[in-house]
Design a protein around this motif. Sequence first.
Motif, short mmCIF file in Angstrom:
data_model
loop_
_atom_site.label_atom_id
_atom_site.label_comp_id
_atom_site.label_asym_id
_atom_site.label_seq_id
_atom_site.Cartn_x
_atom_site.Cartn_y
_atom_site.Cartn_z
N VAL A 1 -7.89 -22.08 2.13
CA VAL A 1 -7.29 -23.06 1.22
C VAL A 1 -5.85 -22.65 0.89
O VAL A 1 -4.94 -23.49 0.88
CB VAL A 1 -8.12 -23.19 -0.07
CG1 VAL A 1 -7.38 -24.02 -1.11
CG2 VAL A 1 -9.47 -23.84 0.24
N ALA A 2 -5.63 -21.35 0.63
CA ALA A 2 -4.28 -20.87 0.33
C ALA A 2 -3.35 -21.08 1.53
O ALA A 2 -2.19 -21.48 1.37
CB ALA A 2 -4.33 -19.39 -0.05
N SER A 3 -3.86 -20.82 2.73
CA SER A 3 -3.04 -21.02 3.94
C SER A 3 -2.63 -22.47 4.08
O SER A 3 -1.46 -22.78 4.37
CB SER A 3 -3.83 -20.57 5.18
OG SER A 3 -4.12 -19.19 5.14
N TYR A 4 -3.58 -23.37 3.85
CA TYR A 4 -3.27 -24.78 4.01
C TYR A 4 -2.42 -25.32 2.86
O TYR A 4 -1.71 -26.32 3.04
CB TYR A 4 -4.55 -25.60 4.18
CG TYR A 4 -5.02 -25.57 5.62
CD1 TYR A 4 -4.40 -26.38 6.57
CD2 TYR A 4 -6.02 -24.72 6.03
CE1 TYR A 4 -4.79 -26.35 7.89
CE2 TYR A 4 -6.42 -24.67 7.36
CZ TYR A 4 -5.81 -25.49 8.28
OH TYR A 4 -6.19 -25.44 9.59
N ILE B 1 0.89 -24.50 4.15
CA ILE B 1 1.21 -25.40 5.26
C ILE B 1 1.59 -26.78 4.72
O ILE B 1 2.53 -27.41 5.21
CB ILE B 1 0.00 -25.49 6.22
CG1 ILE B 1 -0.17 -24.16 6.97
CG2 ILE B 1 0.18 -26.64 7.21
CD1 ILE B 1 -1.45 -24.08 7.79
N LEU B 2 0.84 -27.25 3.71
CA LEU B 2 1.15 -28.54 3.12
C LEU B 2 2.55 -28.55 2.53
O LEU B 2 3.31 -29.52 2.69
CB LEU B 2 0.12 -28.89 2.04
CG LEU B 2 0.33 -30.22 1.31
CD1 LEU B 2 0.29 -31.39 2.28
CD2 LEU B 2 -0.71 -30.39 0.21
N ALA B 3 2.92 -27.47 1.85
CA ALA B 3 4.26 -27.37 1.29
C ALA B 3 5.32 -27.40 2.39
O ALA B 3 6.37 -28.03 2.25
CB ALA B 3 4.39 -26.08 0.49
N ALA B 4 5.00 -26.74 3.51
CA ALA B 4 5.94 -26.76 4.64
C ALA B 4 6.05 -28.15 5.25
O ALA B 4 7.14 -28.58 5.63
CB ALA B 4 5.48 -25.75 5.70
N ILE B 5 4.92 -28.85 5.34
CA ILE B 5 4.93 -30.20 5.88
C ILE B 5 5.79 -31.13 5.02
O ILE B 5 6.59 -31.91 5.52
CB ILE B 5 3.49 -30.76 5.98
CG1 ILE B 5 2.70 -29.99 7.04
CG2 ILE B 5 3.50 -32.25 6.31
CD1 ILE B 5 1.24 -30.38 7.12
#
Length: 312
Positions: free
Chosen positions: A215-218, A221-225
């Motif tokens: 969940v932390a990784s995604y 990733i969401l912030a990067a997206i």
Amino acid sequence: MGGDNGTELAEFILLGFSGFVFVQGHLFWGVLCMYVVTLLGNSLIILLTLADSALHSPMYFFLRHFSLVEILYTTTIVPRMLADLHSSCPTISRASCFTQLYFFALFGIAECCLLTAMAYDRYAAICCPLHYTTLMNQRTCAGMVGASYLAGIISGTTHSVFIFTLPFRGANMIHHFLCDILPVLSLASASTLWGEVGNLFVTTAFIFMPFLLIVASYACILAAILGVATSQGRQKIFSTCSSHLFVVILFFGTGTAAYMRPQSDSFGDTDQILSIFYTVVTPMFNPFVYTLRNKEVTGAMRRLMKRYLCGS
């Protein structure tokens, strides 16, 4: 039924789907079809990631091992389940129960760890692209896969050896379709406190914590997206992760619901349904979400078909 005069039980009865007598025939064919799809689909992924040089990257290295674990994981459970669906009184010997519990824990924990490694790989690729080749070099990837298998071996050995050193002299009916940890542990004729503590520790360390890490990784990733300027860039990044996220939600969602919620004295219909999802349904979905939704894999599939069917 149980042990007489304090004698050790030599076998157990798997009650399994005794509450679904009228649908056992349909269930047999449904599970068989899902198992065949699981074997063929995951074998295809292994073949493609080995045969096509375009798929010789860390992401597909993890995917290959994940597919292998899926095959071994379901094979530990499904053939026995299919045989029991055709039996009026499905029994399993103590040695066979020990073996099934060992490999069920081994491959289940290895799968959790591999999903976490795959999430970290996507995080490194999207959030740290300049350092990706350094972070995910061949030695690191091999170490992460090796650690996943090692965690499974330690967990499987610890659980199975501890549980089957306990005496079993009472009831011999397992309220499940497989020799899972808690249903077997509940039949022991001695204190199961340390077994329950060990199960809670393993569940927290290898199911709940990996889920939080994913969940932390995604979240990163969401912030990067969201930081990508173009909608095309967002779509490309999201497409590489959505399939993995789907498998994670289905596998960890049902697994967490089964192992983290308060347990009753026996497994009921709800537990059977949840168990079918993370032991049979999720492994079947894996080939679809990693092939039909992945242009690199579908491209490799076309090249393989062209090479062997067209002779070019």
